[in-house]
Write a protein that holds these residues in place. Structure first.
Motif: not given
Length: 133
Positions: A91-108
């Protein structure tokens, strides 16, 4: 499915130091991060997590507890004071925070996996920088 957010682990020297910072807030019951604005989609984040980015890779998550005005014109992002290991994803760096949809979230990481079973965040970040991931 809950909406999540990503944030750079600014100031962390390692994943271990991020974990130690979070765990140092355990007696308080939560860790707080400051942001300028309330997320417009904050209601969708109930039950979501903040995914931490370290060295150009998502390395873990902390469950979101909510958001609160800190009384000084800023908003606190309230999170559980623990780091749950996830499968590293570039994941590229970014300032602040960004939304992450549940479908795109990595698995535990599952019971049969450990952090040692996956590629180190530094290596994953370098592969991403080279465009190989």
């Amino acid at each position: 499915m809950a909406l999540n957010m990503t944030k750079i682990a600014f100031g962390a020297q390692s994943v271990g130091s991020l974990r130690a910072w979070l765990e140092s807030h355990a007696p308080l019951g939560e860790a707080r991060l400051t942001t300028r604005y309330m997320p417009k989609r904050h209601e969708e984040m109930a039950g979501g997590s903040l995914y931490w980015i370290f060295n150009k890779a998502i390395v873990g998550r902390s469950p979101l507890l909510g958001f609160m005005d800190n009384g000084q014109g800023r908003i606190w992002i309230r999170i559980e004071p623990r780091l749950i290991a996830v499968q590293s994803v570039a994941r590229r760096a970014h300032q602040g925070w960004r939304y992450l949809e549940a479908a795109d979230a990595p698995a535990d990481l599952g019971a049969g996996l450990s952090e040692a079973d996956q590629m180190p965040a530094e290596m994953l970040g370098e592969l991403a920088r080279l465009g190989l991931v």
